[in-house]
Design a protein around this motif. Sequence first.
Motif, PDB file in Angstrom:
ATOM      1  N   SER A 175      -5.323 -42.552 156.516  1.00  0.00           N
ATOM      2  CA  SER A 175      -3.599 -43.169 156.294  1.00  0.00           C
ATOM      3  C   SER A 175      -3.190 -42.736 157.132  1.00  0.00           C
ATOM      4  O   SER A 175      -2.875 -41.971 157.719  1.00  0.00           O
ATOM      5  CB  SER A 175      -3.622 -41.944 154.641  1.00  0.00           C
ATOM      6  OG  SER A 175      -3.116 -40.659 155.881  1.00  0.00           O
ATOM      7  N   ARG A 176      -1.477 -43.735 156.769  1.00  0.00           N
ATOM      8  CA  ARG A 176      -0.525 -43.547 157.948  1.00  0.00           C
ATOM      9  C   ARG A 176      -0.240 -42.059 158.164  1.00  0.00           C
ATOM     10  O   ARG A 176      -0.050 -41.939 159.131  1.00  0.00           O
ATOM     11  CB  ARG A 176       0.583 -44.908 157.664  1.00  0.00           C
ATOM     12  CG  ARG A 176       1.414 -44.979 158.121  1.00  0.00           C
ATOM     13  CD  ARG A 176       2.001 -45.957 158.021  1.00  0.00           C
ATOM     14  NE  ARG A 176       1.646 -47.501 157.773  1.00  0.00           N
ATOM     15  CZ  ARG A 176       1.767 -48.097 157.092  1.00  0.00           C
ATOM     16  NH1 ARG A 176       3.921 -48.198 156.577  1.00  0.00           N
ATOM     17  NH2 ARG A 176       0.889 -49.438 156.682  1.00  0.00           N
ATOM     18  N   ARG A 177      -0.144 -41.550 157.202  1.00  0.00           N
ATOM     19  CA  ARG A 177       0.966 -40.258 157.587  1.00  0.00           C
ATOM     20  C   ARG A 177      -0.192 -39.771 158.412  1.00  0.00           C
ATOM     21  O   ARG A 177       0.289 -38.632 159.794  1.00  0.00           O
ATOM     22  CB  ARG A 177       0.665 -39.409 156.222  1.00  0.00           C
ATOM     23  CG  ARG A 177       1.997 -40.115 155.334  1.00  0.00           C
ATOM     24  CD  ARG A 177       3.291 -38.942 154.038  1.00  0.00           C
ATOM     25  NE  ARG A 177       2.230 -38.868 153.285  1.00  0.00           N
ATOM     26  CZ  ARG A 177       1.950 -37.669 152.338  1.00  0.00           C
ATOM     27  NH1 ARG A 177       3.265 -37.231 152.567  1.00  0.00           N
ATOM     28  NH2 ARG A 177       0.907 -37.894 151.292  1.00  0.00           N
ATOM     29  N   PHE A 178      -1.031 -38.845 158.118  1.00  0.00           N
ATOM     30  CA  PHE A 178      -2.181 -38.460 158.965  1.00  0.00           C
ATOM     31  C   PHE A 178      -2.917 -39.134 159.858  1.00  0.00           C
ATOM     32  O   PHE A 178      -2.606 -37.908 160.959  1.00  0.00           O
ATOM     33  CB  PHE A 178      -3.625 -37.952 158.071  1.00  0.00           C
ATOM     34  CG  PHE A 178      -3.590 -36.901 156.984  1.00  0.00           C
ATOM     35  CD1 PHE A 178      -3.287 -35.748 157.111  1.00  0.00           C
ATOM     36  CD2 PHE A 178      -3.211 -37.478 156.182  1.00  0.00           C
ATOM     37  CE1 PHE A 178      -3.333 -34.326 156.735  1.00  0.00           C
ATOM     38  CE2 PHE A 178      -2.841 -36.704 155.511  1.00  0.00           C
ATOM     39  CZ  PHE A 178      -3.231 -35.582 155.143  1.00  0.00           C
ATOM     40  N   GLU A 280     -10.228 -37.086 157.234  1.00  0.00           N
ATOM     41  CA  GLU A 280     -10.280 -38.892 156.917  1.00  0.00           C
ATOM     42  C   GLU A 280     -12.173 -38.553 156.648  1.00  0.00           C
ATOM     43  O   GLU A 280     -12.268 -39.732 156.297  1.00  0.00           O
ATOM     44  CB  GLU A 280     -10.841 -37.964 159.114  1.00  0.00           C
ATOM     45  CG  GLU A 280     -11.645 -40.093 159.529  1.00  0.00           C
ATOM     46  CD  GLU A 280     -10.900 -39.437 161.106  1.00  0.00           C
ATOM     47  OE1 GLU A 280     -11.408 -38.709 161.778  1.00  0.00           O
ATOM     48  OE2 GLU A 280     -11.226 -40.328 161.619  1.00  0.00           O
ATOM     49  N   LEU A 281     -12.537 -37.274 157.130  1.00  0.00           N
ATOM     50  CA  LEU A 281     -13.749 -37.259 156.487  1.00  0.00           C
ATOM     51  C   LEU A 281     -14.148 -37.388 154.878  1.00  0.00           C
ATOM     52  O   LEU A 281     -14.759 -38.400 154.122  1.00  0.00           O
ATOM     53  CB  LEU A 281     -15.304 -35.360 156.651  1.00  0.00           C
ATOM     54  CG  LEU A 281     -15.303 -35.497 156.601  1.00  0.00           C
ATOM     55  CD1 LEU A 281     -17.053 -36.181 156.357  1.00  0.00           C
ATOM     56  CD2 LEU A 281     -16.442 -34.132 155.907  1.00  0.00           C
ATOM     57  N   ILE A 282     -12.806 -37.008 153.896  1.00  0.00           N
ATOM     58  CA  ILE A 282     -13.131 -36.960 152.801  1.00  0.00           C
ATOM     59  C   ILE A 282     -12.869 -38.753 152.418  1.00  0.00           C
ATOM     60  O   ILE A 282     -13.200 -38.992 150.934  1.00  0.00           O
ATOM     61  CB  ILE A 282     -12.068 -36.602 152.208  1.00  0.00           C
ATOM     62  CG1 ILE A 282     -11.815 -34.642 151.872  1.00  0.00           C
ATOM     63  CG2 ILE A 282     -11.422 -36.630 150.379  1.00  0.00           C
ATOM     64  CD1 ILE A 282     -11.026 -33.961 151.917  1.00  0.00           C
ATOM     65  N   TRP A 362      -0.014 -31.031 152.578  1.00  0.00           N
ATOM     66  CA  TRP A 362       1.394 -31.579 153.645  1.00  0.00           C
ATOM     67  C   TRP A 362       2.162 -30.376 153.401  1.00  0.00           C
ATOM     68  O   TRP A 362       2.743 -30.049 154.002  1.00  0.00           O
ATOM     69  CB  TRP A 362       1.418 -32.892 153.031  1.00  0.00           C
ATOM     70  CG  TRP A 362       2.181 -33.868 154.036  1.00  0.00           C
ATOM     71  CD1 TRP A 362       4.385 -34.082 154.183  1.00  0.00           C
ATOM     72  CD2 TRP A 362       1.420 -34.215 155.044  1.00  0.00           C
ATOM     73  NE1 TRP A 362       3.911 -34.506 154.790  1.00  0.00           N
ATOM     74  CE2 TRP A 362       3.113 -34.770 156.040  1.00  0.00           C
ATOM     75  CE3 TRP A 362       1.122 -34.481 155.617  1.00  0.00           C
ATOM     76  CZ2 TRP A 362       2.761 -36.051 156.911  1.00  0.00           C
ATOM     77  CZ3 TRP A 362       0.387 -35.512 156.645  1.00  0.00           C
ATOM     78  CH2 TRP A 362       1.211 -36.084 156.946  1.00  0.00           C
ATOM     79  N   THR A 363       2.051 -29.346 152.360  1.00  0.00           N
ATOM     80  CA  THR A 363       2.711 -28.491 152.161  1.00  0.00           C
ATOM     81  C   THR A 363       2.800 -27.482 153.517  1.00  0.00           C
ATOM     82  O   THR A 363       3.798 -26.912 154.098  1.00  0.00           O
ATOM     83  CB  THR A 363       1.970 -28.160 150.853  1.00  0.00           C
ATOM     84  OG1 THR A 363       2.505 -28.232 150.350  1.00  0.00           O
ATOM     85  CG2 THR A 363       3.044 -27.105 150.667  1.00  0.00           C
ATOM     86  N   ASP A 364       1.363 -27.366 153.725  1.00  0.00           N
ATOM     87  CA  ASP A 364       1.196 -26.515 154.748  1.00  0.00           C
ATOM     88  C   ASP A 364       1.875 -27.024 155.962  1.00  0.00           C
ATOM     89  O   ASP A 364       2.393 -26.059 157.594  1.00  0.00           O
ATOM     90  CB  ASP A 364       0.087 -26.228 154.758  1.00  0.00           C
ATOM     91  CG  ASP A 364       0.093 -25.273 156.145  1.00  0.00           C
ATOM     92  OD1 ASP A 364      -0.358 -23.931 155.362  1.00  0.00           O
ATOM     93  OD2 ASP A 364      -1.223 -25.058 157.007  1.00  0.00           O
ATOM     94  N   ILE A 365       1.903 -28.456 155.725  1.00  0.00           N
ATOM     95  CA  ILE A 365       2.129 -29.335 157.660  1.00  0.00           C
ATOM     96  C   ILE A 365       3.459 -29.047 157.475  1.00  0.00           C
ATOM     97  O   ILE A 365       4.143 -29.141 158.380  1.00  0.00           O
ATOM     98  CB  ILE A 365       0.592 -30.822 157.399  1.00  0.00           C
ATOM     99  CG1 ILE A 365       0.110 -30.764 157.493  1.00  0.00           C
ATOM    100  CG2 ILE A 365       2.329 -31.546 158.652  1.00  0.00           C
ATOM    101  CD1 ILE A 365      -0.211 -32.061 157.125  1.00  0.00           C
ATOM    102  N   GLU A 366       4.642 -28.585 156.337  1.00  0.00           N
ATOM    103  CA  GLU A 366       6.030 -29.035 156.762  1.00  0.00           C
ATOM    104  C   GLU A 366       6.242 -27.625 156.669  1.00  0.00           C
ATOM    105  O   GLU A 366       7.210 -27.102 157.390  1.00  0.00           O
ATOM    106  CB  GLU A 366       6.299 -29.321 155.388  1.00  0.00           C
ATOM    107  CG  GLU A 366       5.958 -31.001 154.715  1.00  0.00           C
ATOM    108  CD  GLU A 366       6.751 -31.842 155.006  1.00  0.00           C
ATOM    109  OE1 GLU A 366       7.646 -31.138 156.102  1.00  0.00           O
ATOM    110  OE2 GLU A 366       6.318 -33.063 156.046  1.00  0.00           O
TER     111      GLU A 366
END
Length: 408
Positions: A175-178, A280-282, A362-366
């Motif tokens: 995905s683009r975000r990751f 990526e694996l998922i 994404w919660t943890d990334i923020e």
Amino acid sequence: DAKLNMVERGTVLLRKMEISVAEADKRTGKNTVNMQETYTVYLIETRPAESVPEGGTPAAPDTLWRRYSEFELLRTYLLVTYPYIIIPPLPEKRAEFVWHKLSADNLDPDFVERRRVGLENFLLRVASHPVLSNDKIVFLFLTEVMNNLEYFIFFPETQIIALKIQTRFISAVFSRRFMGLKHYSDELNTIILQLLRVRARVADRVYGVYKVHGNYGRVFSEWSAIEKEMGDGLQSAGHHMDTYAAAIDDILEEEEHYADQLKEYLFYTDSVRSVCRKHELIQYELEMAAQDLTYKKQQKEELATGAVRIFSLKGMTSKLFGQESQEQREGRIAALEQSIQEGEEAIKEKDAECQEFVQKAWTDIERFKEQKDKDLREALISYAIMQISMCKKGIQVWSNAKECFNKM
């Protein structure tokens, strides 16, 4: 069980418990191959974070010793159990990016002290994390003496395999975000590496500049011996130069702590990439399940219509040995329908897993981004203040020398 209630209440552990790595100690013992080895252990101290009445005595801390390898085991457990979280890194196992006068020996007292600080920082990061702090294994790591920790922290074999796959696998679907996050992490890793290398080169040169000032002290001292009226002033100026030359050892040792703060985020970039690899694996597993479902639907359509649109061994067999009976075909169609239904359910589950992973990650990334910006800003400001202080000390030494020359 009473202790574990701290974790079960669902609050950040650090609000309930004071945690520190109080000291390090050198031990000697036999390793797994029965060879004598010297290693370092670290004393973890914990006590309830309760307010102490004025004039009262704080409760004695609970203590236990842990090796660096046990910290590594705990972190591996967290990586496997929480693939959507950016797991805090451990301090380096051996000194890297050091200026040439600094020892790279992992038993060197200064290095062991910096690692002690780093291990304490790791525990505080984990204990203040909204998810990791509620893990029972983390709590037991802090409070229970376990001689066979590797057996206590159990990893299902499939999880270990998945963890290994994460480190090797590259999928076309990302995905683009990751992908953007992974690219940013790579760039940040490169920049911090460059910073650390520049800092090590600067430290080497500054060390040389300071130490060569000791030559001023020696020359002024020798000069003072042949002068009568100027002798005292020259001797005093020489002492100031000696002081200046000796100061750099403590200055650069303090500077190592700021370098360690940068190294923490150098290692954090690996944690960020680990989260990206898991995503990526998922995604890959979801794509493979979708491809498998499409193939089965094509097989069913071929059986129902008798038209072969793709090459298959069974199609060639039919041509060579004759068509299968109606009963056989209906049996295969029924089996495929069952398999297709299971495949559709599997895709739904995998899609839900992917969406849940993205949301949690994404919660943890923020959260991590806020922490990173704050920490790196404070580290750079503190480093700048230290450099200003070092320059002021240099100015003061030369001002003192000037006063000595004025009195000659």
